[in-house]
Design an enzyme around this catalytic site. Structure first.
Site, PDB file in Angstrom:
ATOM      1  N   ARG A 161       0.928  -1.249   0.025  1.00 10.08           N
ATOM      2  CA  ARG A 161      -0.186  -0.099   0.024  1.00 10.08           C
ATOM      3  C   ARG A 161       0.867   1.077  -0.141  1.00 10.08           C
ATOM      4  O   ARG A 161       1.912   1.341   0.635  1.00 10.08           O
ATOM      5  CB  ARG A 161      -0.844   0.016   1.071  1.00 10.08           C
ATOM      6  CG  ARG A 161      -1.898   1.023   1.428  1.00 10.08           C
ATOM      7  CD  ARG A 161      -2.524   1.299   2.875  1.00 10.08           C
ATOM      8  NE  ARG A 161      -1.728   2.177   3.591  1.00 10.08           N
ATOM      9  CZ  ARG A 161      -2.504   2.590   4.462  1.00 10.08           C
ATOM     10  NH1 ARG A 161      -3.901   2.460   4.869  1.00 10.08           N
ATOM     11  NH2 ARG A 161      -1.749   3.684   5.427  1.00 10.08           N
ATOM     12  N   TYR A 173      -2.906  11.822   6.012  1.00  8.40           N
ATOM     13  CA  TYR A 173      -3.329  10.266   6.546  1.00  8.40           C
ATOM     14  C   TYR A 173      -2.198   9.313   5.876  1.00  8.40           C
ATOM     15  O   TYR A 173      -1.900   9.438   4.797  1.00  8.40           O
ATOM     16  CB  TYR A 173      -4.440   9.597   6.266  1.00  8.40           C
ATOM     17  CG  TYR A 173      -4.785   8.526   6.395  1.00  8.40           C
ATOM     18  CD1 TYR A 173      -4.783   7.724   7.629  1.00  8.40           C
ATOM     19  CD2 TYR A 173      -4.375   7.419   5.276  1.00  8.40           C
ATOM     20  CE1 TYR A 173      -4.886   6.411   7.656  1.00  8.40           C
ATOM     21  CE2 TYR A 173      -4.485   6.014   5.440  1.00  8.40           C
ATOM     22  CZ  TYR A 173      -4.582   5.599   6.763  1.00  8.40           C
ATOM     23  OH  TYR A 173      -4.650   3.959   7.059  1.00  8.40           O
ATOM     24  N   ASP A 224      -5.261   3.665   0.111  1.00 14.25           N
ATOM     25  CA  ASP A 224      -6.345   3.929   1.097  1.00 14.25           C
ATOM     26  C   ASP A 224      -6.658   5.412   1.043  1.00 14.25           C
ATOM     27  O   ASP A 224      -5.835   6.448   1.381  1.00 14.25           O
ATOM     28  CB  ASP A 224      -5.825   3.548   2.392  1.00 14.25           C
ATOM     29  CG  ASP A 224      -7.022   3.748   3.527  1.00 14.25           C
ATOM     30  OD1 ASP A 224      -8.231   3.988   3.047  1.00 14.25           O
ATOM     31  OD2 ASP A 224      -6.722   3.040   4.608  1.00 14.25           O
ATOM     32  N   HIS A 226      -9.264   6.616   2.653  1.00 19.95           N
ATOM     33  CA  HIS A 226      -9.600   7.010   3.930  1.00 19.95           C
ATOM     34  C   HIS A 226     -10.636   7.860   4.290  1.00 19.95           C
ATOM     35  O   HIS A 226     -10.896   8.743   5.002  1.00 19.95           O
ATOM     36  CB  HIS A 226      -8.469   7.735   5.008  1.00 19.95           C
ATOM     37  CG  HIS A 226      -8.316   7.008   6.240  1.00 19.95           C
ATOM     38  ND1 HIS A 226      -8.504   7.586   7.528  1.00 19.95           N
ATOM     39  CD2 HIS A 226      -7.830   5.676   6.530  1.00 19.95           C
ATOM     40  CE1 HIS A 226      -8.294   6.883   8.371  1.00 19.95           C
ATOM     41  NE2 HIS A 226      -7.906   5.471   7.929  1.00 19.95           N
ATOM     42  N   GLU A 250      -9.110   1.799  -1.434  1.00 19.72           N
ATOM     43  CA  GLU A 250      -9.821   1.701  -0.413  1.00 19.72           C
ATOM     44  C   GLU A 250     -10.397   2.732   0.360  1.00 19.72           C
ATOM     45  O   GLU A 250      -9.830   3.890   0.235  1.00 19.72           O
ATOM     46  CB  GLU A 250      -8.783   0.919   0.815  1.00 19.72           C
ATOM     47  CG  GLU A 250      -9.289   0.859   2.014  1.00 19.72           C
ATOM     48  CD  GLU A 250      -8.318   0.338   3.072  1.00 19.72           C
ATOM     49  OE1 GLU A 250      -6.935  -0.031   2.701  1.00 19.72           O
ATOM     50  OE2 GLU A 250      -8.396   0.686   4.344  1.00 19.72           O
ATOM     51  N   GLU A 276     -13.577  -1.543   6.767  1.00 14.01           N
ATOM     52  CA  GLU A 276     -12.723  -1.701   8.070  1.00 14.01           C
ATOM     53  C   GLU A 276     -13.509  -1.015   9.430  1.00 14.01           C
ATOM     54  O   GLU A 276     -13.446  -1.299  10.354  1.00 14.01           O
ATOM     55  CB  GLU A 276     -11.425  -1.458   7.840  1.00 14.01           C
ATOM     56  CG  GLU A 276     -11.191   0.364   7.887  1.00 14.01           C
ATOM     57  CD  GLU A 276     -10.087   1.078   7.821  1.00 14.01           C
ATOM     58  OE1 GLU A 276      -9.131   0.257   7.076  1.00 14.01           O
ATOM     59  OE2 GLU A 276      -9.688   1.907   8.258  1.00 14.01           O
ATOM     60  N   ARG A 297     -13.419  -5.597   4.204  1.00 16.20           N
ATOM     61  CA  ARG A 297     -12.273  -5.372   5.016  1.00 16.20           C
ATOM     62  C   ARG A 297     -12.687  -5.759   6.375  1.00 16.20           C
ATOM     63  O   ARG A 297     -11.837  -5.793   7.258  1.00 16.20           O
ATOM     64  CB  ARG A 297     -11.730  -3.875   4.755  1.00 16.20           C
ATOM     65  CG  ARG A 297     -11.070  -3.993   3.430  1.00 16.20           C
ATOM     66  CD  ARG A 297     -10.237  -2.759   3.086  1.00 16.20           C
ATOM     67  NE  ARG A 297      -9.285  -2.130   4.496  1.00 16.20           N
ATOM     68  CZ  ARG A 297      -8.530  -2.504   4.803  1.00 16.20           C
ATOM     69  NH1 ARG A 297      -7.866  -3.658   4.549  1.00 16.20           N
ATOM     70  NH2 ARG A 297      -7.939  -2.115   5.905  1.00 16.20           N
ATOM     71  N   GLU A 353      -4.173  -7.340   5.295  1.00 18.17           N
ATOM     72  CA  GLU A 353      -3.317  -6.033   5.593  1.00 18.17           C
ATOM     73  C   GLU A 353      -2.290  -6.650   6.680  1.00 18.17           C
ATOM     74  O   GLU A 353      -2.754  -7.267   7.507  1.00 18.17           O
ATOM     75  CB  GLU A 353      -4.156  -5.106   6.179  1.00 18.17           C
ATOM     76  CG  GLU A 353      -3.572  -3.808   6.340  1.00 18.17           C
ATOM     77  CD  GLU A 353      -4.438  -2.682   6.813  1.00 18.17           C
ATOM     78  OE1 GLU A 353      -5.488  -2.846   7.125  1.00 18.17           O
ATOM     79  OE2 GLU A 353      -3.781  -1.329   6.666  1.00 18.17           O
ATOM     80  N   TRP A 416     -11.893  11.814   8.887  1.00 18.26           N
ATOM     81  CA  TRP A 416     -10.798  11.477   8.904  1.00 18.26           C
ATOM     82  C   TRP A 416     -10.360  10.210   8.585  1.00 18.26           C
ATOM     83  O   TRP A 416     -10.642   9.458   8.103  1.00 18.26           O
ATOM     84  CB  TRP A 416     -10.236  11.596  10.517  1.00 18.26           C
ATOM     85  CG  TRP A 416      -8.661  11.045  10.557  1.00 18.26           C
ATOM     86  CD1 TRP A 416      -7.740  12.096  10.182  1.00 18.26           C
ATOM     87  CD2 TRP A 416      -8.127  10.052  10.922  1.00 18.26           C
ATOM     88  NE1 TRP A 416      -6.369  11.199  10.293  1.00 18.26           N
ATOM     89  CE2 TRP A 416      -6.775  10.034  10.662  1.00 18.26           C
ATOM     90  CE3 TRP A 416      -8.659   8.817  11.211  1.00 18.26           C
ATOM     91  CZ2 TRP A 416      -5.873   9.126  10.940  1.00 18.26           C
ATOM     92  CZ3 TRP A 416      -7.742   7.719  11.394  1.00 18.26           C
ATOM     93  CH2 TRP A 416      -6.441   7.738  11.330  1.00 18.26           C
TER      94      TRP A 416
HETATM   95  O1  EZ4 Z   1      -6.705   4.380  10.192  1.00 16.75           O
HETATM   96  O2  EZ4 Z   1      -6.858   1.452  12.031  1.00 16.75           O
HETATM   97  O3  EZ4 Z   1      -6.321   0.665   6.293  1.00 16.75           O
HETATM   98  N1  EZ4 Z   1      -5.942   0.785   7.376  1.00 16.75           N
HETATM   99  C1  EZ4 Z   1      -6.417   2.098   8.028  1.00 16.75           C
HETATM  100  C2  EZ4 Z   1      -5.882   2.251   9.555  1.00 16.75           C
HETATM  101  C3  EZ4 Z   1      -6.950   2.983  10.032  1.00 16.75           C
HETATM  102  C4  EZ4 Z   1      -6.568   2.657  11.747  1.00 16.75           C
HETATM  103  C5  EZ4 Z   1      -7.582   3.286  12.587  1.00 16.75           C
HETATM  104  O4  EZ4 Z   1      -7.467   2.950  14.170  1.00 16.75           O
HETATM  105  O5  EZ4 Z   1      -7.176   2.802   7.335  1.00 16.75           O
HETATM  106  O6  EZ4 Z   1      -4.608   2.736   9.404  1.00 16.75           O
HETATM  107 CO    CO Z   2      -7.899   1.736   5.731  1.00 13.72          CO
END
Ligand code: EZ4
Ligand code: CO
Length: 416
Positions: A161, A173, A224, A226, A250, A276, A297, A353, A416
């Protein structure tokens, strides 16, 4: 009634739960572990870590779950799952489902130890030799990120990643300043970070163009987003990334609204991964049934344990989606161990992961899984193969930490 099929108290086959204890420790970061013990002295461990909200799960377990466990048959895994899920009346949610997962994993661990079999064997046996994992590369700029991807490749990773600093934005991030793995929950109160989508959308395709040119076509690359994009922005990014053949993009946009993913699908064939932050099959259902994602995920610790994840994986399989379990460092080695057994068995496995835990964390959680040639391999010891050194754990008391928040450059709160 619930215990009518257990052997006499204290005998070697006595499955009655006689003790359950919540252990909070902070070997570099916080972890919550549930330890369950039977009358025969068999001990099982379950992870109950919910990053930034650890004590909510610890209290839920201590006050509302543990008193219900004592005296029950540890062998009735399904019935206890249903009891904790339906019996609470208040269903689902991250705190409840993480607590249920901790119990469930501890009971599967006990079952494995009673049977003398590794967990994957109880699930139905091995479907593959090893579990393909992806590591986390990052850099403050494209140059650094590419060098870091190269480092992972030289360590044997087949999937990486890549996250990268965005010009003008402090602390984006996924980018670490230190050498050790990225740990987002770094302060007692949330760190305020800044976000701006236009420079990000401009940068990411250039990052992956560079990664393909530096590292070739074979390495699997992931990214990701995010949850920071709107659906149409996510659609554009997914389309712009097509030439670089990502394994997945992701969390392109927040998934509370599955319609957003229809928009992305309409414009792109970049594979999508989501889940996730999900905690139940109901969160996954629309995205899977409408063929809106390719990888699910949701993982064991936040998704109600092995018992519930089996159902999610089967639902995904109906729609040709595969698993890609969350495996950040805020999931303890207990979850990693359990996940690797699940990954070894599950027919529709995609990828796992793997953000490596610190040495300190790994010392507190002795484990038998190993990394070799880009894959993780679960061990052969009975249960999930991960323990807890309680004496060592006691030396690292809980240290309150929350995840950061993000605001747009004008101060607006963002995802976030
Ligand atoms: O930000 O698990 O794909 N992984 C992620 C992680 C999340 C953290 C948050 O607690 O997005 O790094
Ligand atoms: Co993630």
């Amino acid at each position: 009634m619930a215990n009518s099929d257990t052997a006499p108290q204290g005998s070697v086959r006595d499955r009655r739960i006689v003790a359950a204890q919540v252990i909070v420790t902070c070997p570099g970061r916080n972890f919550v572990t549930l330890k369950v013990e039977t009358g025969a002295g068999v001990v099982g461990l379950g992870d109950a870590t919910l990053n930034g909200r650890e004590l909510a799960v610890a209290a839920y377990l201590e006050h509302h779950v543990v008193p219900n466990l004592i005296g029950r048959d540890a062998g009735r895994i399904e019935d206890l799952w249903q009891f904790l899920y339906k019996g609470a009346y208040w269903r689902r949610g991250p705190v409840t489902m993480t607590a249920i997962a901790a119990v469930d994993v501890a009971l599967w661990d006990i079952l494995g130890k009673m049977a003398g079999l590794p967990l994957y064997q109880l699930l139905g046996g091995r479907s593959r030799d090893g579990v393909l994992v992806y590591g986390h590369a990052s850099g403050r700029d494209i140059e650094e990120a590419s060098a870091d991807v190269g480092r992972f490749i030289s360590l044997g990773y087949r999937a990486v990643r890549a996250q990268c600093g965005v010009p003008g934005l402090a602390k984006p991030y996924g980018v670490t300043r230190q050498k050790n793995a990225y740990e987002p929950a770094e302060s007692e109160l949330p760190l305020e970070t800044e976000w701006s989508t236009p420079p990000y959308l401009d940068l990411v395709p250039r990052l992956f163009e560079r990664l393909r040119s530096d590292h070739g076509r074979q390495i699997e690359l992931l990214h990701d987003a995010h949850h920071r994009l709107t659906p149409i922005e996510a659609a554009r990014l997914a389309r712009d990334l097509e030439p670089y053949r990502l394994f997945w993009l992701e969390d392109a946009t927040p998934a509370e609204n599955p319609e957003g993913f229809e928009l992305i699908r309409r414009h792109s064939v970049t594979p999508l991964a989501v889940g996730e932050v999900f905690n139940a099959i109901w969160d996954c259902r629309a995205l899977l049934e409408r063929q809106l994602i390719d990888y699910i995920r949701t993982t064991i610790v936040h998704g109600g344990g092995i018992t519930h994840l089996r159902r999610i994986a089967d639902l995904a399989a109906l729609h040709r989606a595969r698993t890609g379990f969350h495996g950040a460092t805020d999931l303890s080695p207990v979850t990693m161990g359990a996940a690797l057994h699940f990954d070894t068995w599950v027919p529709n496995f995609g990828i796992q992961e793997y953000m490596q835990h610190s040495e300190q964390t790994l010392e507190v959680f002795p484990h038998d899984y190993v990394f070799r040639d880009g894959h993780l391999h679960c061990g052969e010891s009975p249960g999930h193969g991960v323990g807890l050194d309680e004496k060592l754990a006691a030396r690292f008391p809980y240290s309150p930490k929350q995840l950061p928040v993000a605001r747009l450059t004008d101060g607006t709160m963002w995802d976030w």
